[in-house]
Motif scaffolding. Structure first.
Motif, mmCIF file in Angstrom:
data_model
loop_
_atom_site.group_PDB
_atom_site.id
_atom_site.type_symbol
_atom_site.label_atom_id
_atom_site.label_comp_id
_atom_site.label_asym_id
_atom_site.label_seq_id
_atom_site.Cartn_x
_atom_site.Cartn_y
_atom_site.Cartn_z
ATOM 1 N N PRO A 13 0.799 -1.236 0.000
ATOM 2 C CA PRO A 13 0.000 0.000 0.000
ATOM 3 C C PRO A 13 0.831 1.285 0.000
ATOM 4 O O PRO A 13 0.274 2.375 -0.138
ATOM 5 C CB PRO A 13 -0.810 -0.097 1.306
ATOM 6 C CG PRO A 13 -0.726 -1.523 1.734
ATOM 7 C CD PRO A 13 0.596 -2.009 1.240
ATOM 8 N N PHE A 14 2.151 1.155 0.183
ATOM 9 C CA PHE A 14 2.995 2.328 0.372
ATOM 10 C C PHE A 14 3.943 2.524 -0.816
ATOM 11 O O PHE A 14 4.127 1.628 -1.636
ATOM 12 C CB PHE A 14 3.827 2.183 1.645
ATOM 13 C CG PHE A 14 3.046 1.692 2.828
ATOM 14 C CD1 PHE A 14 1.971 2.413 3.322
ATOM 15 C CD2 PHE A 14 3.373 0.490 3.452
ATOM 16 C CE1 PHE A 14 1.236 1.966 4.399
ATOM 17 C CE2 PHE A 14 2.648 0.022 4.531
ATOM 18 C CZ PHE A 14 1.575 0.759 5.010
ATOM 19 N N GLU A 15 4.536 3.691 -0.868
ATOM 20 C CA GLU A 15 5.669 3.926 -1.761
ATOM 21 C C GLU A 15 6.935 3.563 -0.983
ATOM 22 O O GLU A 15 7.292 4.256 -0.033
ATOM 23 C CB GLU A 15 5.732 5.383 -2.205
ATOM 24 C CG GLU A 15 6.938 5.692 -3.084
ATOM 25 C CD GLU A 15 7.101 7.174 -3.366
ATOM 26 O OE1 GLU A 15 8.209 7.569 -3.802
ATOM 27 O OE2 GLU A 15 6.149 7.937 -3.135
ATOM 28 N N VAL A 16 7.584 2.488 -1.348
ATOM 29 C CA VAL A 16 8.784 2.050 -0.629
ATOM 30 C C VAL A 16 9.957 2.919 -1.071
ATOM 31 O O VAL A 16 10.419 2.851 -2.212
ATOM 32 C CB VAL A 16 9.077 0.563 -0.865
ATOM 33 C CG1 VAL A 16 10.352 0.152 -0.137
ATOM 34 C CG2 VAL A 16 7.900 -0.292 -0.393
ATOM 35 N N ALA A 17 10.419 3.744 -0.139
ATOM 36 C CA ALA A 17 11.489 4.691 -0.446
ATOM 37 C C ALA A 17 12.862 4.112 -0.169
ATOM 38 O O ALA A 17 13.873 4.721 -0.537
ATOM 39 C CB ALA A 17 11.303 5.964 0.382
ATOM 40 N N GLY A 18 12.919 2.958 0.480
ATOM 41 C CA GLY A 18 14.192 2.343 0.771
ATOM 42 C C GLY A 18 14.034 1.174 1.719
ATOM 43 O O GLY A 18 12.996 0.999 2.357
ATOM 44 N N VAL A 19 15.082 0.361 1.796
ATOM 45 C CA VAL A 19 15.137 -0.792 2.681
ATOM 46 C C VAL A 19 16.426 -0.716 3.481
ATOM 47 O O VAL A 19 17.495 -0.409 2.928
ATOM 48 C CB VAL A 19 15.086 -2.111 1.884
ATOM 49 C CG1 VAL A 19 15.415 -3.311 2.767
ATOM 50 C CG2 VAL A 19 13.730 -2.291 1.226
ATOM 51 N N GLU A 20 16.317 -0.967 4.790
ATOM 52 C CA GLU A 20 17.490 -1.006 5.662
ATOM 53 C C GLU A 20 17.545 -2.389 6.295
ATOM 54 O O GLU A 20 16.675 -2.751 7.091
ATOM 55 C CB GLU A 20 17.399 0.087 6.731
ATOM 56 C CG GLU A 20 17.307 1.471 6.121
ATOM 57 C CD GLU A 20 17.112 2.566 7.154
ATOM 58 O OE1 GLU A 20 17.410 2.326 8.344
ATOM 59 O OE2 GLU A 20 16.642 3.652 6.760
ATOM 60 N N LEU A 21 18.553 -3.159 5.922
ATOM 61 C CA LEU A 21 18.610 -4.565 6.276
ATOM 62 C C LEU A 21 19.788 -4.814 7.214
ATOM 63 O O LEU A 21 20.939 -4.574 6.850
ATOM 64 C CB LEU A 21 18.731 -5.400 4.996
ATOM 65 C CG LEU A 21 18.512 -6.905 5.089
ATOM 66 C CD1 LEU A 21 18.073 -7.448 3.737
ATOM 67 C CD2 LEU A 21 19.771 -7.631 5.529
ATOM 68 N N ALA A 22 19.499 -5.295 8.417
ATOM 69 C CA ALA A 22 20.541 -5.675 9.361
ATOM 70 C C ALA A 22 20.938 -7.122 9.116
ATOM 71 O O ALA A 22 20.089 -7.977 8.860
ATOM 72 C CB ALA A 22 20.050 -5.494 10.796
ATOM 73 N N THR A 23 22.222 -7.411 9.200
ATOM 74 C CA THR A 23 22.702 -8.751 8.877
ATOM 75 C C THR A 23 24.024 -9.017 9.579
ATOM 76 O O THR A 23 24.681 -8.086 10.055
ATOM 77 C CB THR A 23 22.892 -8.897 7.353
ATOM 78 O OG1 THR A 23 23.283 -10.237 7.036
ATOM 79 C CG2 THR A 23 23.977 -7.948 6.851
ATOM 80 N N ARG A 24 24.432 -10.272 9.632
ATOM 81 C CA ARG A 24 25.767 -10.650 10.066
ATOM 82 C C ARG A 24 26.594 -11.167 8.895
ATOM 83 O O ARG A 24 27.732 -11.595 9.077
ATOM 84 C CB ARG A 24 25.688 -11.700 11.181
ATOM 85 C CG ARG A 24 24.982 -11.213 12.443
ATOM 86 C CD ARG A 24 25.077 -12.224 13.564
ATOM 87 N NE ARG A 24 26.429 -12.323 14.087
ATOM 88 C CZ ARG A 24 26.942 -11.529 15.034
ATOM 89 N NH1 ARG A 24 26.196 -10.549 15.566
ATOM 90 N NH2 ARG A 24 28.189 -11.689 15.456
ATOM 91 N N ASP A 25 26.012 -11.136 7.708
ATOM 92 C CA ASP A 25 26.676 -11.675 6.513
ATOM 93 C C ASP A 25 26.384 -10.749 5.339
ATOM 94 O O ASP A 25 25.323 -10.832 4.723
ATOM 95 C CB ASP A 25 26.181 -13.092 6.236
ATOM 96 C CG ASP A 25 26.921 -13.766 5.089
ATOM 97 O OD1 ASP A 25 27.488 -13.072 4.236
ATOM 98 O OD2 ASP A 25 26.906 -15.016 5.041
#
Length: 288
Positions: free
Chosen positions: A97-109
């Motif tokens: 339903p939204f305009e996805v302006a970005g993704v912030e992904l936390a990871t160990r790899d």
């Protein structure tokens, strides 16, 4: 009215991602959505980035959006994925339903995260990859930045939190900033940067970095020089340095330091106004 006066107004454009629902602000989504819409139509709108929302709260966000007054435009949302790549596909589906302006992904790899972003992320959606700070010490920093510089994605670095040890020292942050600058790798920061100038919080005693310090340090490729800028506590010194920036320097800085999450939009703007770096237009009371 333009937010920033002078030739360097682009220094603050889109700098402040709206993290109102995250600690320590913890604003309920039912309040955060209309507040964000107000920010996006205010005189300082050019300085405001998307509303950040954790993957687990997208259903709640959809309900809050449906019940809030809107102009018909989809809400610009930055997806924060603390659970790593496993959250990416369901979060993208829930964010329809939204305009996805970005993704912030936390990871160990970092390599695995890049591979999943390549596989699942629409090509027009930017992303940032965050590794725990303990994995960025020693050779880990260079290894991670080398992975990201060969990708389409930014780095993300945590500059604060709810405990003293969540705040990196000047040398540690300078190592990250200069490592990115040497590679031409853009990045965003999160947490602890509500205020313009480095300071000691009078209540918690935590040592906070200032976002003006980080902006000015972003143009440095020498770690000692960057650490010295990060350590500066005189707001007038920093404001003078900002006023001396030319357009080329602003471009270099903002191509590096792209944004940071802040649970208050008013606090950083108030600081800039106090330093004479904003047009004289007071924040409405409801935006404070």
């Amino acid at each position: 009215m333009s937010v920033i006066t002078g030739a360097w107004h682009g220094l603050f454009a889109g700098l402040f991602d709206d993290a109102a629902v995250f600690p320590p602000g913890n604003l309920p989504l039912a309040e955060a959505v209309p507040a964000h819409r107000a920010h996006r139509t205010a005189w300082y709108a050019d300085a405001v980035g998307p509303l950040l929302c954790g993957a687990g709260r997208l259903g709640e966000l959809a309900a809050a959006t449906a019940s809030s007054a809107a102009d018909g435009a989809p809400l610009r949302v930055g997806l924060v994925l603390p659970g790593g790549s496993a959250e990416l596909a369901p979060a993208l589906a829930a964010a329809a339903p939204f305009e996805v302006a970005g993704v912030e992904l936390a990871t160990r790899d970092a390599r695995e995260a890049v591979a999943e972003l390549d596989r699942l992320l629409p090509p027009d959606v930017p992303a940032a990859v965050e590794l725990p700070r303990e994995l960025l010490r020693g050779d880990g920093l260079d290894e991670t930045l080398d992975v990201l510089v060969d990708s389409a994605y930014r780095a993300k670095f945590r500059t604060g939190g709810l405990a003293a040890d969540a705040f990196p020292g000047e040398e540690e942050l300078a190592g990250f900033l200069t490592g990115c600058a040497q590679r031409g790798l853009p990045y965003k920061c999160t947490a602890g940067l509500h205020h313009a100038v480095r300071h000691t919080d009078p209540v918690t005693g935590f040592e906070h970095h200032g976002f003006l310090n980080v902006l000015l340090a972003a143009q440095e490729t020498d770690r000692s020089a960057a650490a010295a800028v990060l350590a500066e506590r005189d707001g007038e010194v920093l404001a003078k340095a900002v006023r001396a920036l030319d357009d080329r320097q602003v471009t270099v800085i903002r191509n590096s330091f792209t944004a940071f999450g802040t649970c208050s939009i008013a606090e950083p703007l108030d600081d800039l106004a106090a330093l004479g770096l904003l047009s004289p237009s007071p924040l409405p009371q409801e935006d404070r």
